[in-house]
Design a protein around this motif. Structure first.
Motif, PDB file in Angstrom:
ATOM      1  N   THR A 309      36.280  56.982  29.438  1.00  0.00           N
ATOM      2  CA  THR A 309      35.838  55.786  30.141  1.00  0.00           C
ATOM      3  C   THR A 309      34.868  55.012  29.275  1.00  0.00           C
ATOM      4  OG1 THR A 309      35.961  57.125  32.092  1.00  0.00           O
ATOM      5  CG2 THR A 309      34.947  54.990  32.351  1.00  0.00           C
ATOM      6  N   MET A 312      36.668  53.107  26.712  1.00  0.00           N
ATOM      7  CA  MET A 312      37.331  51.961  27.331  1.00  0.00           C
ATOM      8  C   MET A 312      36.302  50.883  27.631  1.00  0.00           C
ATOM      9  SD  MET A 312      40.291  51.574  29.559  1.00  0.00           S
ATOM     10  CE  MET A 312      40.594  50.902  31.172  1.00  0.00           C
ATOM     11  N   ARG A 313      35.147  51.337  28.175  1.00  0.00           N
ATOM     12  CA  ARG A 313      34.077  50.409  28.539  1.00  0.00           C
ATOM     13  C   ARG A 313      33.553  49.662  27.307  1.00  0.00           C
ATOM     14  NH1 ARG A 313      33.053  48.210  33.194  1.00  0.00           N
ATOM     15  NH2 ARG A 313      34.187  49.436  34.653  1.00  0.00           N
ATOM     16  N   PHE A 368      48.433  41.126  28.598  1.00  0.00           N
ATOM     17  CA  PHE A 368      48.005  42.430  28.061  1.00  0.00           C
ATOM     18  C   PHE A 368      48.901  42.897  26.908  1.00  0.00           C
ATOM     19  CE2 PHE A 368      46.307  43.787  32.512  1.00  0.00           C
ATOM     20  CZ  PHE A 368      45.383  42.754  32.453  1.00  0.00           C
ATOM     21  N   LEU A 466      45.179  49.477  33.295  1.00  0.00           N
ATOM     22  CA  LEU A 466      44.866  48.054  33.499  1.00  0.00           C
ATOM     23  C   LEU A 466      45.977  47.360  34.278  1.00  0.00           C
ATOM     24  CD1 LEU A 466      43.385  46.957  30.073  1.00  0.00           C
ATOM     25  CD2 LEU A 466      42.192  47.219  32.229  1.00  0.00           C
ATOM     26  N   GLY A 469      45.471  48.411  37.738  1.00  0.00           N
ATOM     27  CA  GLY A 469      44.264  47.751  38.277  1.00  0.00           C
ATOM     28  C   GLY A 469      44.563  46.329  38.694  1.00  0.00           C
ATOM     29  N   THR A 473      45.795  43.939  43.290  1.00  0.00           N
ATOM     30  CA  THR A 473      44.476  43.420  43.667  1.00  0.00           C
ATOM     31  C   THR A 473      44.489  41.894  43.745  1.00  0.00           C
ATOM     32  OG1 THR A 473      43.946  43.695  41.336  1.00  0.00           O
ATOM     33  CG2 THR A 473      43.094  45.351  42.836  1.00  0.00           C
ATOM     34  N   LEU A 531      37.973  37.225  49.576  1.00  0.00           N
ATOM     35  CA  LEU A 531      37.651  38.580  49.080  1.00  0.00           C
ATOM     36  C   LEU A 531      36.671  39.290  50.016  1.00  0.00           C
ATOM     37  CD1 LEU A 531      37.263  37.745  45.296  1.00  0.00           C
ATOM     38  CD2 LEU A 531      38.781  39.495  46.200  1.00  0.00           C
ATOM     39  N   PRO A 536      40.583  43.647  48.335  1.00  0.00           N
ATOM     40  CA  PRO A 536      41.771  44.430  47.963  1.00  0.00           C
ATOM     41  C   PRO A 536      41.490  45.924  47.867  1.00  0.00           C
ATOM     42  CG  PRO A 536      41.553  42.516  46.546  1.00  0.00           C
ATOM     43  CD  PRO A 536      40.309  42.575  47.371  1.00  0.00           C
ATOM     44  N   PRO A 598      33.189  42.989  46.408  1.00  0.00           N
ATOM     45  CA  PRO A 598      34.636  43.236  46.300  1.00  0.00           C
ATOM     46  C   PRO A 598      35.018  43.885  44.975  1.00  0.00           C
ATOM     47  CG  PRO A 598      34.172  40.917  45.990  1.00  0.00           C
ATOM     48  CD  PRO A 598      32.880  41.553  46.407  1.00  0.00           C
ATOM     49  N   PRO A 607      36.197  45.870  35.540  1.00  0.00           N
ATOM     50  CA  PRO A 607      36.177  45.128  34.272  1.00  0.00           C
ATOM     51  C   PRO A 607      37.117  43.915  34.294  1.00  0.00           C
ATOM     52  CG  PRO A 607      37.438  47.151  34.043  1.00  0.00           C
ATOM     53  CD  PRO A 607      36.887  47.159  35.431  1.00  0.00           C
ATOM     54  N   TYR A 611      38.849  38.098  34.620  1.00  0.00           N
ATOM     55  CA  TYR A 611      40.283  37.832  34.450  1.00  0.00           C
ATOM     56  C   TYR A 611      40.885  37.457  35.814  1.00  0.00           C
ATOM     57  CZ  TYR A 611      45.232  39.048  33.931  1.00  0.00           C
ATOM     58  OH  TYR A 611      46.614  39.034  33.965  1.00  0.00           O
ATOM     59  N   ILE A 616      43.233  33.746  39.849  1.00  0.00           N
ATOM     60  CA  ILE A 616      43.252  33.221  41.221  1.00  0.00           C
ATOM     61  C   ILE A 616      43.076  31.694  41.197  1.00  0.00           C
ATOM     62  CG2 ILE A 616      41.982  33.226  43.421  1.00  0.00           C
ATOM     63  CD1 ILE A 616      41.293  36.220  42.738  1.00  0.00           C
TER      64      ILE A 616
HETATM   65  C1  HEM Z   1      40.815  40.450  42.986  1.00  0.00           C
HETATM   66  C2  HEM Z   1      41.030  41.320  42.037  1.00  0.00           C
HETATM   67  C3  HEM Z   1      40.340  42.637  41.844  1.00  0.00           C
HETATM   68  C4  HEM Z   1      39.487  43.315  42.669  1.00  0.00           C
HETATM   69  C5  HEM Z   1      38.986  42.890  44.037  1.00  0.00           C
HETATM   70  C6  HEM Z   1      39.128  44.547  41.995  1.00  0.00           C
HETATM   71  C7  HEM Z   1      38.267  45.501  42.505  1.00  0.00           C
HETATM   72  C8  HEM Z   1      37.885  46.640  41.837  1.00  0.00           C
HETATM   73  C9  HEM Z   1      36.975  47.628  42.366  1.00  0.00           C
HETATM   74  C10 HEM Z   1      36.294  47.562  43.729  1.00  0.00           C
HETATM   75  C11 HEM Z   1      36.847  48.601  41.440  1.00  0.00           C
HETATM   76  C12 HEM Z   1      35.993  49.877  41.562  1.00  0.00           C
HETATM   77  C13 HEM Z   1      34.575  49.593  41.107  1.00  0.00           C
HETATM   78  C14 HEM Z   1      33.632  50.721  41.378  1.00  0.00           C
HETATM   79  O1  HEM Z   1      34.060  51.864  41.580  1.00  0.00           O
HETATM   80  O2  HEM Z   1      32.414  50.441  41.397  1.00  0.00           O
HETATM   81  C15 HEM Z   1      37.699  48.259  40.324  1.00  0.00           C
HETATM   82  C16 HEM Z   1      37.840  49.014  39.188  1.00  0.00           C
HETATM   83  C17 HEM Z   1      38.676  48.698  38.166  1.00  0.00           C
HETATM   84  N1  HEM Z   1      39.438  47.549  38.042  1.00  0.00           N
HETATM   85 FE1  HEM Z   1      39.518  46.024  39.349  1.00  0.00          FE
HETATM   86  N2  HEM Z   1      39.779  44.597  40.793  1.00  0.00           N
HETATM   87  C18 HEM Z   1      40.517  43.451  40.651  1.00  0.00           C
HETATM   88  C19 HEM Z   1      41.307  43.091  39.584  1.00  0.00           C
HETATM   89  C20 HEM Z   1      41.444  43.851  38.450  1.00  0.00           C
HETATM   90  C21 HEM Z   1      42.238  43.462  37.331  1.00  0.00           C
HETATM   91  C22 HEM Z   1      43.014  42.152  37.236  1.00  0.00           C
HETATM   92  C23 HEM Z   1      42.157  44.464  36.424  1.00  0.00           C
HETATM   93  C24 HEM Z   1      42.778  44.559  35.072  1.00  0.00           C
HETATM   94  C25 HEM Z   1      42.696  43.599  34.244  1.00  0.00           C
HETATM   95  C26 HEM Z   1      41.305  45.488  36.978  1.00  0.00           C
HETATM   96  C27 HEM Z   1      40.993  46.671  36.349  1.00  0.00           C
HETATM   97  C28 HEM Z   1      40.134  47.619  36.866  1.00  0.00           C
HETATM   98  C29 HEM Z   1      39.825  48.884  36.194  1.00  0.00           C
HETATM   99  C30 HEM Z   1      40.394  49.372  34.862  1.00  0.00           C
HETATM  100  C31 HEM Z   1      38.900  49.555  37.013  1.00  0.00           C
HETATM  101  C32 HEM Z   1      38.250  50.933  36.754  1.00  0.00           C
HETATM  102  C33 HEM Z   1      36.891  50.710  36.149  1.00  0.00           C
HETATM  103  C34 HEM Z   1      36.070  51.982  35.914  1.00  0.00           C
HETATM  104  O3  HEM Z   1      36.292  53.012  36.556  1.00  0.00           O
HETATM  105  O4  HEM Z   1      35.171  51.926  35.066  1.00  0.00           O
HETATM  106  N3  HEM Z   1      40.892  45.085  38.216  1.00  0.00           N
HETATM  107  N4  HEM Z   1      38.314  47.051  40.587  1.00  0.00           N
END
Ligand code: HEM
Length: 659
Positions: A309, A312-313, A368, A466, A469, A473, A531, A536, A598, A607, A611, A616
């Motif tokens: 992680t 990745m971060r 991507f 990714l 993710g 969403t 949101l 989501p 959200p 992350p 994007y 949106i």
């Molecule tokens: C409206 C769109 C989106 C919402 C609402 C959303 C929401 C979230 C939330 C709530 C988390 C968990 C955060 C946490 O545990 O504190 C998350 C994690 C993540 N999201 Fe999104 N996401 C969205 C779009 C995306 C997109 C477009 C991508 C890819 C480009 C993405 C990639 C990821 C990844 C890789 C994680 C894991 C991060 C980690 O564990 O460090 N998400 N997202």
């Protein structure tokens, strides 16, 4: 001897069958790709024909767009069209040949089995014997679990085994008497173990909790093993996931309550205070935790999760920071326009959620990994649905279960991505791809602190993560933007006015840029309100890495902690009249910190946030510029499964604006 010869023949025919089927599939895919290429060339030609001969038109080369005279583009497209037609004819010939071959192989197989019924029975029973011998294995597993008195393991094995027996009985009708008896015995044994483990769970587990953790937050742990998972999921299926949270907050404590979800003991931390605590204690008191299903579907996730992680971060900001994303806005614009032209224009009715999902996935594939071909992206999106379902399913790894389908789908996509990574490395070496072309190039060229490149399988899993993710969403949010704009004409008018001002400020054919997006302030407030009402992702888990106290409650090491967006998003303390759609909540300094979450928060905050914002907004721009619309099912509800979606996919009737 004859038996042996037949067996050898069977193995050979089986091999030919597998090989021919694979080849046939490959040819069918190639044909599909060529068909869509041909269609695109044809449509482009049609569009070009309508322009006067002296018009210069944009042509995309990789990431850039250059102006070309119309005749040059016409020639190119005509050549493409002809090439595609020739390729399709030759592929059609190969397809017919392979189909014939397959039919022949099938006939051979049928004849062989008819001529040797003994062999047919043997093949059938070989499969059964292989599977039924698992009974013995399970007996050993049952006994060892009894020895360690682990009711969770017992319960899970017995449930898995019952499902296995069910699948086996369904898929094989030719059991002899022996097998019927064996299956009956195994079923009775599993039922017995199931009952005993329920009993053990109540007496061992509950008494242990009562003794060890008298200061745990109040709450219920529900049924053995499944805990309150069913109540939790059912509140989402009925469209009101917040009920699960608010009922317990008012019954037990507005700060925290204990429950049992996803086969785990869980404490749900509520309100802004709970969110703040979890987001700011990452890697001090808590760490990210995902259900077991995620580890199995992403094996590299489990392996040194923290380092992975972290890598990745460290790498993602290069790609996802606003400065880096700026250059992708025009590409997002082109992809969005193409999506509307292909899927919305000329249609009287559409099913919104299907299209927003397809849009989000095609866009992610383009940005991507530079997959330009929408057909190819749609072909890959099928297995993605299975992966997402698998991640959220009960982790029972047996043939036919959604979980196994998820693992298979992830393996399939991994294979496709491995090919893409290999090809990209070659292209980068030979100058056909650029280092900033997309996130794949970034990942391939990224070096960690030890000056090492990422392994291919890591790159593949990260890209997979990714794509997942971003799969359900942003597409959920864009679908709900469509829903709320249909229901609230005054909000639609506000968005329309803002977007038309931006549209009018642009020259004909000029693409959107970063500055345009920064002017979409009202539209973003509308998206934020969507949101807030329909996040989501409702929440995610953390794990306690040591025993600690929270507001006078003890949280034992190893327990899972869960934050849920609804505990603030729909809380009247932070958002008065929480059900009212009111974008003005985001004016001025906006909501109180840690109440609008959200995208989560802390080091693991999404992350893809920036994007998703761009995606949106570009979607909203083209949507309102082109259409007004109305819902076909006025009272259509929302289903959380557990991601939110319109219950019937949100069918709408489109009314294009007059030119
Ligand atoms: C409206 C769109 C989106 C919402 C609402 C959303 C929401 C979230 C939330 C709530 C988390 C968990 C955060 C946490 O545990 O504190 C998350 C994690 C993540 N999201 Fe999104 N996401 C969205 C779009 C995306 C997109 C477009 C991508 C890819 C480009 C993405 C990639 C990821 C990844 C890789 C994680 C894991 C991060 C980690 O564990 O460090 N998400 N997202």
């Amino acid at each position: 001897m004859a038996d042996e010869a037949n067996k050898t023949a069977f193995v050979e025919i089986q091999g030919r069958m597998i090989e021919t089927t694979a080849k046939l599939k490959q040819v069918q895919n190639q044909m599909r790709n060529k068909e869509s290429e041909k269609k695109r060339a044809y449509l482009t030609l049609e569009e070009l024909r309508q322009l006067s001969d002296d018009t210069n038109t944009y042509k995309s080369i990789g990431r850039t767009f250059i102006l070309e005279p119309k005749p040059v583009l016409m020639n190119e497209q005509e050549k493409k069209l002809n090439d595609c037609e020739t390729a399709i004819v030759s592929l059609q010939t190969s397809k017919e040949y392979l189909e014939k071959q397959l039919a022949e192989v099938e006939t051979n197989l049928r004849e062989l089995l008819q001529q040797d019924p003994g062999l047919a029975r043997q093949i059938m029973s070989m499969a059964v014997v292989q599977k039924v011998s698992v009974t013995t294995l399970l007996l050993v597993q049952y006994s060892s679990s009894f020895l360690v008195l682990n009711p969770h393991t017992l319960l899970s094995i017995s449930i898995q085994f019952l499902i296995f027996i069910y699948t086996l009985t369904k898929s094989c009708k030719q059991f002899g008497r022996t097998y019927k008896m064996e299956i009956l015995n195994a079923t009775l044994l599993s039922l017995f173990v199931l009952v005993v483990s329920f009993f053990l769970h109540f007496f061992l587990h509950h008494s242990k909790i009562n003794e060890d953790h008298k200061l745990l937050p109040p709450g219920r742990t529900g049924w053995p093993l499944i805990g309150e998972s069913i109540e939790f999921l059912a509140s989402g299926w009925k469209g009101h996931p917040e009920k699960f949270i608010f009922e317990r907050m008012s019954r037990f404590s507005p700060l925290a309550f204990k429950t049992s979800l996803m086969l785990e003991d869980v404490v749900v931390l509520c309100g802004a205070q709970g969110n703040k605590f979890l987001f700011s204690n990452e890697n001090k008191l808590v760490q990210v935790w995902w259900p077991a299903s995620v580890d199995k579907i992403f094996p590299s996730n489990k392996k040194a999760y923290k380092t992975q992680t972290l890598k990745m971060r460290n790498m993602l900001p290069n790609f996802f920071k606003p400065e880096a994303l700026q250059r992708y806005v025009p590409i997002m614009d082109v992809v969005t326009q193409r999506h509307f032209a292909d899927m919305w224009e000329g249609k009287e009715k559409i099913v919104t959620y299907e299209l927003t999902r397809s849009f989000a996935f095609c866009l992610a594939c383009k940005i991507f990994v530079s997959i330009d071909d929408f057909e190819r992206a749609r072909y890959l999106s099928g297995p993605f649905e299975s992966i997402v379902t698998g991640i959220l399913a009960i982790p029972i790894d047996l043939p036919g279960t959604p979980f196994r389908r998820g693992i298979n789908a992830a393996n399939f996509i991994r294979d496709e991505l491995v090919d893409i990574v290999k090809q990209r490395k070659i292209d980068l070496n030979e100058g056909r791809a650029t280092p900033t072309q997309d996130i794949l190039s970034h990942m391939i060229l990224f070096k960690d602190e030890a000056d090492k490149f990422l392994e291919d399988y890591d790159i593949v899993d990260k890209i997979l993560g990714l794509l997942i993710g971003g799969h359900d969403t942003a597409s959920s949010t864009t679908a709900f933007v469509v829903k709320y704009l249909a229901e609230l004409p005054e909000i639609y008018n506000g968005v329309y006015k803002e977007q038309m001002e931006i549209a009018k400020s642009k020259a004909h054919g000029e693409l959107l840029n970063w500055e345009d997006l920064s002017k979409m302030k009202y539209s973003w407030k509308v998206a934020c309100e969507v949101l807030r009402l329909v996040p989501p992702l409702q929440g995610t888990f953390r794990e306690a890495i040591s025993d600690f106290m929270y507001n006078g409650y003890s949280i034992p090491k190893g327990w899972k902690l869960y934050w849920n967006a609804f505990s603030t998003h729909k809380n009247r303390e932070y958002f008065p009249e929480p059900e009212k759609f009111d974008p003005s909540r985001f004016e001025g300094s906006g909501p109180v910190p840690y109440t609008f979450v959200p995208f989560g928060g802390g080091p693991h905050m999404c992350p893809g946030k920036e994007y998703a914002r761009l995606e949106i907004l570009v979607f909203m721009h083209h949507l309102v510029r082109r259409f007004k619309w109305e819902k076909i099912i006025p009272d259509e509800g929302i289903v959380y499964n557990p991601m939110p979606g319109p219950a019937k996919g949100l069918p709408i009737r489109l009314y294009p604006h007059k030119a």
